[in-house]
Write an enzyme that holds these catalytic residues in place. Structure first.
Site, PDB file in Angstrom:
ATOM      1  N   HIS A 117       2.621   5.898   1.124  1.00  0.00           N
ATOM      2  CA  HIS A 117       1.671   5.454   2.153  1.00  0.00           C
ATOM      3  C   HIS A 117       0.266   5.615   1.563  1.00  0.00           C
ATOM      4  O   HIS A 117       0.037   6.505   0.730  1.00  0.00           O
ATOM      5  CB  HIS A 117       1.845   6.370   3.367  1.00  0.00           C
ATOM      6  CG  HIS A 117       1.083   5.988   4.588  1.00  0.00           C
ATOM      7  ND1 HIS A 117      -0.266   6.199   4.717  1.00  0.00           N
ATOM      8  CD2 HIS A 117       1.478   5.426   5.760  1.00  0.00           C
ATOM      9  CE1 HIS A 117      -0.674   5.788   5.907  1.00  0.00           C
ATOM     10  NE2 HIS A 117       0.366   5.315   6.560  1.00  0.00           N
ATOM     11  N   ASP A 194       4.143  14.547   1.243  1.00  0.00           N
ATOM     12  CA  ASP A 194       3.799  13.887   2.493  1.00  0.00           C
ATOM     13  C   ASP A 194       5.063  13.892   3.356  1.00  0.00           C
ATOM     14  O   ASP A 194       6.004  13.140   3.097  1.00  0.00           O
ATOM     15  CB  ASP A 194       3.342  12.457   2.168  1.00  0.00           C
ATOM     16  CG  ASP A 194       3.161  11.601   3.412  1.00  0.00           C
ATOM     17  OD1 ASP A 194       3.545  12.041   4.517  1.00  0.00           O
ATOM     18  OD2 ASP A 194       2.652  10.472   3.270  1.00  0.00           O
ATOM     19  N   CYS A 359       0.899   0.146   5.520  1.00  0.00           N
ATOM     20  CA  CYS A 359      -0.020   1.013   4.748  1.00  0.00           C
ATOM     21  C   CYS A 359       0.596   1.400   3.415  1.00  0.00           C
ATOM     22  O   CYS A 359       0.433   2.538   2.953  1.00  0.00           O
ATOM     23  CB  CYS A 359      -0.411   2.258   5.536  1.00  0.00           C
ATOM     24  SG  CYS A 359      -1.344   1.888   7.011  1.00  0.00           S
TER      25      CYS A 359
HETATM   26  N1  PLP Z   1       2.300   9.193   5.412  1.00  0.00           N
HETATM   27  C1  PLP Z   1       3.317   8.518   5.934  1.00  0.00           C
HETATM   28  C2  PLP Z   1       4.611   8.447   5.184  1.00  0.00           C
HETATM   29  C3  PLP Z   1       3.173   7.905   7.174  1.00  0.00           C
HETATM   30  O1  PLP Z   1       4.181   7.231   7.706  1.00  0.00           O
HETATM   31  C4  PLP Z   1       1.937   7.997   7.855  1.00  0.00           C
HETATM   32  C5  PLP Z   1       1.722   7.289   9.135  1.00  0.00           C
HETATM   33  O2  PLP Z   1       2.245   6.240   9.371  1.00  0.00           O
HETATM   34  C6  PLP Z   1       0.912   8.732   7.266  1.00  0.00           C
HETATM   35  C7  PLP Z   1       1.119   9.324   6.043  1.00  0.00           C
HETATM   36  C8  PLP Z   1      -0.399   8.910   7.955  1.00  0.00           C
HETATM   37  O3  PLP Z   1      -0.218   9.639   9.116  1.00  0.00           O
HETATM   38  P1  PLP Z   1      -1.407   9.802  10.185  1.00  0.00           P
HETATM   39  O4  PLP Z   1      -1.902   8.418  10.448  1.00  0.00           O
HETATM   40  O5  PLP Z   1      -0.736  10.410  11.354  1.00  0.00           O
HETATM   41  O6  PLP Z   1      -2.427  10.668   9.558  1.00  0.00           O
END
Ligand code: PLP
Length: 407
Positions: A117, A194, A359
């Site tokens: 992401h 993550d 993303c």
């Molecule tokens: N990492 C992953 C794998 C995600 O799915 C997401 C959100 O979709 C994020 C990071 C970012 O999370 P947040 O927008 O809650 O900070």
């Protein structure tokens, strides 16, 4: 198929025809979480850490209890090593900023994977650019798993950080955290995970993982938006400088220098988000009440069902590994229909899916597609959601096959 929890979720109860299949983006909230937050505001609300009066002491205690509860949920015994953040994005930026900028030197290397992401890609890319280091992207296998042999070849004596997702939001791959961590450890790299798509869906035991940092978001696990966390190793957190300055995070402030509060406060500048922490703790209670193994098996059953149903629909391509190596995500394309068009048509039937790059533009480039359609399940998902999705896809195919539209 295990029992769906739909009846616990007021939004879904109020919308019986809604097929909410976008839980990887954010989950719906059970009544227990909404009630806990409301009760906090009705009975205990004050600015914590500041007041000598009883109400402020109560708010402080609620915040402290929430941290202990959430830490227990993620298997972190030392609760002061859980920093509350706005979510995964802020948690990963915290590490990249406070550790990365201080420790990565010119000529060093940072390794991420092709699944990431943007929240676990861009912060490292920016550290690399700022410090004169190189960002290396680990290749994937044909079915979008991290290629461990390639990773072994990629890390070396200059690798300072290996950052990777526990579970991919875009295709659902569940990565072997300790195998990847072992490869990173073999060259002495910092291990950053993550966990945004793992903590909501499976049992995570931070202390049992051989990793340094682990980030997650409350809103994807039945909790409110605006809260999440970073679990870290005390020895590393102690050496790091704060990355934001202000109230609560200081010990003494002189005119020309300041000293810092102890963990976790050193990394929580400003008035904390107590009500959301209370809500997140209630979400942990809620999920533990179901049992994380039951959560995962419920989702896997739906993933298996949807995968087999989609295999019968002409022109559908499903990304990612076998359902057993995936979380509750099914990412797919339908021939000749752009995912955005598909999502718009599905919406007419009350089916909410996500369409886009999720993303994860570096991953989409590797897959050779601009976007995918993604259905994602949670504890309230049901077989009838799968039925509705497949029916709606068939309807979309019929619309796109009609001569009027082609002309
Ligand atoms: N990492 C992953 C794998 C995600 O799915 C997401 C959100 O979709 C994020 C990071 C970012 O999370 P947040 O927008 O809650 O900070």
């Amino acid at each position: 198929m295990t029992v769906s929890r739909r009846a616990d979720f007021p939004l879904l109860v109020a919308n019986p025809e809604l097929h909410y299949l976008d839980s990887a983006a954010t989950s719906q909230k059970p009544k227990a979480v909404l009630d806990a937050m409301r009760a906090y505001y009705e009975h205990d609300n004050a600015n914590p850490h500041r007041g000598a009066y009883d109400l402020s002491v109560r708010a402080t205690q609620r915040y402290h209890d929430a941290r202990t509860r959430v830490a227990r949920f993620i298997g972190l015994a030392d609760a002061d090593c859980l920093i509350f953040t706005r979510g995964t994005t802020e948690a990963l930026n915290l590490v990249a900023t406070a550790w990365g900028h201080a420790n990565v030197q010119a000529g060093d290397e940072i390794v991420v994977t092709g699944l990431e992401h943007h929240a676990n890609f861009v912060p490292w890319q920016q550290v690399a650019r700022a410090r004169g280091a190189a960002l290396r992207v680990c290749p994937l296998t044909e079915d979008q798993r991290v290629d461990l042999d390639a990773l072994r070849g990629l890390v070396g004596s200059r690798t300072r950080v290996v950052a990777f997702s526990h579970v991919s939001n875009a295709v659902g791959t569940v990565n072997p955290v300790n195998d990847i961590a072992q490869i990173a450890r073999s060259v002495g790299a910092l291990v950053v995970v993550d966990g945004a798509q793992a903590v909501p869906h499976m049992r995570v035991g931070f202390d049992a993982l051989d990793v340094d940092f682990y980030a997650f978001s409350g809103h994807k696990m039945c909790g409110p938006m605006g809260i999440g966390g970073l679990a870290g190793r005390r020895a590393i957190l102690e050496t790091m400088s704060p990355y934001q300055f202000g109230g609560d995070m200081i010990e003494f402030v002189r005119d020309d220098y300041s000293t810092w509060n102890v963990l976790p406060h050193k990394f929580e500048a400003g008035t904390p988000n107590v009500a959301d922490a209370v809500g997140l703790a209630a979400a942990c209670d809620y999920l533990d009440g179901i049992g994380m193994d039951a959560v995962l098996s419920h989702e896997r059953a739906l993933v298996r069902l949807l995968s087999s149903r989609l295999a019968e629909v002409e022109g559908v391509h499903v990304f990612g590994p076998q359902p057993e190596q995936r979380s509750g995500v099914v990412s797919f394309t339908v021939a000749d229909i752009h995912p955005h068009d598909l999502a718009t048509i599905l919406d007419k039937d009350g089916v909410c899916i996500r369409a886009g790059h999720h993303c994860a533009q570096p991953l989409m480039r590797r897959l050779g597609v601009p976007a995918t359609a993604r259905a994602s399940f949670y504890v309230y998902s049901e077989e009838r959601d799968v039925d509705a999705l497949v029916r709606a896809i068939e309807r979309a195919r019929a619309i796109f096959a009609s001569p009027q539209l082609v002309e």
